[in-house]
Design a protein around this motif. Sequence first.
Motif, PDB file in Angstrom:
ATOM      1  N   SER A 147      59.125  12.962  42.017  1.00 52.51           N
ATOM      2  CA  SER A 147      59.022  13.760  40.611  1.00 52.51           C
ATOM      3  C   SER A 147      57.337  13.812  41.002  1.00 52.51           C
ATOM      4  CB  SER A 147      58.965  13.398  38.903  1.00 52.51           C
ATOM      5  OG  SER A 147      58.377  11.469  39.309  1.00 52.51           O
ATOM      6  N   LEU A 148      56.611  12.824  41.768  1.00 55.01           N
ATOM      7  CA  LEU A 148      55.488  13.407  42.388  1.00 55.01           C
ATOM      8  C   LEU A 148      54.586  14.309  43.058  1.00 55.01           C
ATOM      9  CD1 LEU A 148      54.530   9.335  42.867  1.00 55.01           C
ATOM     10  CD2 LEU A 148      54.687  10.919  40.423  1.00 55.01           C
ATOM     11  N   THR A 149      53.908  14.985  43.146  1.00 51.47           N
ATOM     12  CA  THR A 149      53.430  15.951  43.303  1.00 51.47           C
ATOM     13  C   THR A 149      52.772  15.080  45.098  1.00 51.47           C
ATOM     14  OG1 THR A 149      50.914  16.133  42.873  1.00 51.47           O
ATOM     15  CG2 THR A 149      52.382  17.349  41.851  1.00 51.47           C
ATOM     16  N   GLU A 152      49.833  12.754  44.132  1.00 55.96           N
ATOM     17  CA  GLU A 152      49.774  12.040  43.948  1.00 55.96           C
ATOM     18  C   GLU A 152      50.419  11.139  44.527  1.00 55.96           C
ATOM     19  OE1 GLU A 152      50.466  13.743  38.971  1.00 55.96           O
ATOM     20  OE2 GLU A 152      52.399  13.885  40.595  1.00 55.96           O
ATOM     21  N   ASN A 181      43.306   9.906  36.437  1.00 57.31           N
ATOM     22  CA  ASN A 181      43.803  11.073  36.046  1.00 57.31           C
ATOM     23  C   ASN A 181      44.978  11.110  36.581  1.00 57.31           C
ATOM     24  OD1 ASN A 181      42.258  12.082  33.950  1.00 57.31           O
ATOM     25  ND2 ASN A 181      41.482  14.052  35.017  1.00 57.31           N
ATOM     26  N   HIS A 182      44.787  10.639  37.772  1.00 49.68           N
ATOM     27  CA  HIS A 182      46.171  11.505  38.914  1.00 49.68           C
ATOM     28  C   HIS A 182      47.163   9.654  38.788  1.00 49.68           C
ATOM     29  CE1 HIS A 182      45.711  14.740  41.393  1.00 49.68           C
ATOM     30  NE2 HIS A 182      45.004  13.612  41.776  1.00 49.68           N
ATOM     31  N   VAL A 184      47.106   8.171  35.725  1.00 48.51           N
ATOM     32  CA  VAL A 184      48.201   8.127  34.341  1.00 48.51           C
ATOM     33  C   VAL A 184      49.117   9.318  34.585  1.00 48.51           C
ATOM     34  CG1 VAL A 184      47.527   9.205  32.387  1.00 48.51           C
ATOM     35  CG2 VAL A 184      45.283   7.897  33.082  1.00 48.51           C
ATOM     36  N   ASN A 185      49.003  10.825  35.746  1.00 45.42           N
ATOM     37  CA  ASN A 185      50.556  10.742  35.816  1.00 45.42           C
ATOM     38  C   ASN A 185      51.045  10.684  36.668  1.00 45.42           C
ATOM     39  OD1 ASN A 185      48.505  13.395  34.633  1.00 45.42           O
ATOM     40  ND2 ASN A 185      48.086  13.912  36.367  1.00 45.42           N
ATOM     41  N   ILE A 186      50.949   9.387  37.188  1.00 41.41           N
ATOM     42  CA  ILE A 186      52.059   8.994  38.108  1.00 41.41           C
ATOM     43  C   ILE A 186      52.980   7.734  37.712  1.00 41.41           C
ATOM     44  CG2 ILE A 186      52.240   7.431  39.743  1.00 41.41           C
ATOM     45  CD1 ILE A 186      50.086   8.427  41.239  1.00 41.41           C
ATOM     46  N   SER A 187      51.866   7.219  36.392  1.00 44.00           N
ATOM     47  CA  SER A 187      52.519   5.944  35.695  1.00 44.00           C
ATOM     48  C   SER A 187      53.047   7.113  34.306  1.00 44.00           C
ATOM     49  CB  SER A 187      51.672   5.368  34.771  1.00 44.00           C
ATOM     50  OG  SER A 187      50.642   4.537  35.724  1.00 44.00           O
ATOM     51  N   ARG A 188      53.094   8.427  34.145  1.00 44.73           N
ATOM     52  CA  ARG A 188      53.960   8.723  33.103  1.00 44.73           C
ATOM     53  C   ARG A 188      55.412   9.164  33.515  1.00 44.73           C
ATOM     54  NH1 ARG A 188      54.156  13.940  32.536  1.00 44.73           N
ATOM     55  NH2 ARG A 188      52.602  13.970  33.701  1.00 44.73           N
ATOM     56  N   LYS A 189      55.192   9.869  34.699  1.00 39.61           N
ATOM     57  CA  LYS A 189      56.754  10.221  35.358  1.00 39.61           C
ATOM     58  C   LYS A 189      57.390   9.710  35.982  1.00 39.61           C
ATOM     59  CE  LYS A 189      53.921  14.586  37.198  1.00 39.61           C
ATOM     60  NZ  LYS A 189      53.772  15.221  39.193  1.00 39.61           N
TER      61      LYS A 189
END
Length: 224
Positions: A147-149, A152, A181-182, A184-189
Motif C-alpha cells: 500500500s506504500l508509494t 514512502e 508527513n511520510h 505519519v502516512n506510513i504508520s496510518r497505512k
Amino acid sequence: MNNPLILIIEDEKVLRENIAGIVTHYGFRVISSASGEEGIKMAAESLPDLIICDIMLPGIDGFDVFKRIKQNSQLSAAAFIFLTAKSTRFDTRMGMDMGADDYLTKPFTKEELINSIKARLEKISKLRSMELKKDELIETALEKMTSLTKAERKVFNKISEGLTTPQIAQKLFLSQKTIENHRVNISRKLNLSGPNSLISFALRVRALSSNNHFPDNFPPVSSH
C-alpha cells in the motif's frame, strides 16, 4: 505433531524389530532398514520426522548416513538419534559435534528410547510452529507494504536502517516536514500506533529481508 514417522536404521534384526515394536506401541509410524544406503533411500522417499541410526553399520557407517541426510534440504530438519555400542567419549562427542540431536548407548531401556524420541519430536514441533508464525508475519508485512508509494518506501527503507528524521531528510534531499508527513502516512497505512511502533516494524522487516525472506525488489528499495 500428528502421527510422526520414524525411520530406524539398524543392522541387528532383533534390535531393529524390538525398537520398531516399542515405537509402534506408542503410536508412531515406523519404517526400518538394515543398512545405511537403503536407509538414505527410504528417508528420501518417505521424509521421516525422526531417524534412529546405529553408528556401526555394514557399508557406510552412521556418521556418513548423518552427513548425507543433512545434505538433503528435504531431510535436514529431521531429528537424528545415534545408537552406539560404544560408550567412549570420542564417539559421543563426534556425533553431537556433527549436529545429532541425541545418542543412546546400547543397551538402553524402553523409557530412555521413548523419552529421547518424545523430546526430539517436541523440539521439532516447536521449531515448525515458530516457522509458521514467521511465515504469517512475512505474509502480513508483504500485504501491508504494497500500500506504500515509492516515496514512502524510500522513507521506510531509511527508517529500517535506523536513521532519524533529519538524517533521512538529508539523504533523500527532502525537508524534515515532508519526512514527518511520510512517517505519519506510513504508520496510518500499516495500522501502526505509538512513537516507536513504526521503527520496530521497519527494523523487523529489514531483518527478514536480509535473511532472504523477501524478493529482491521488495524493501529495502533504492533511494536513487
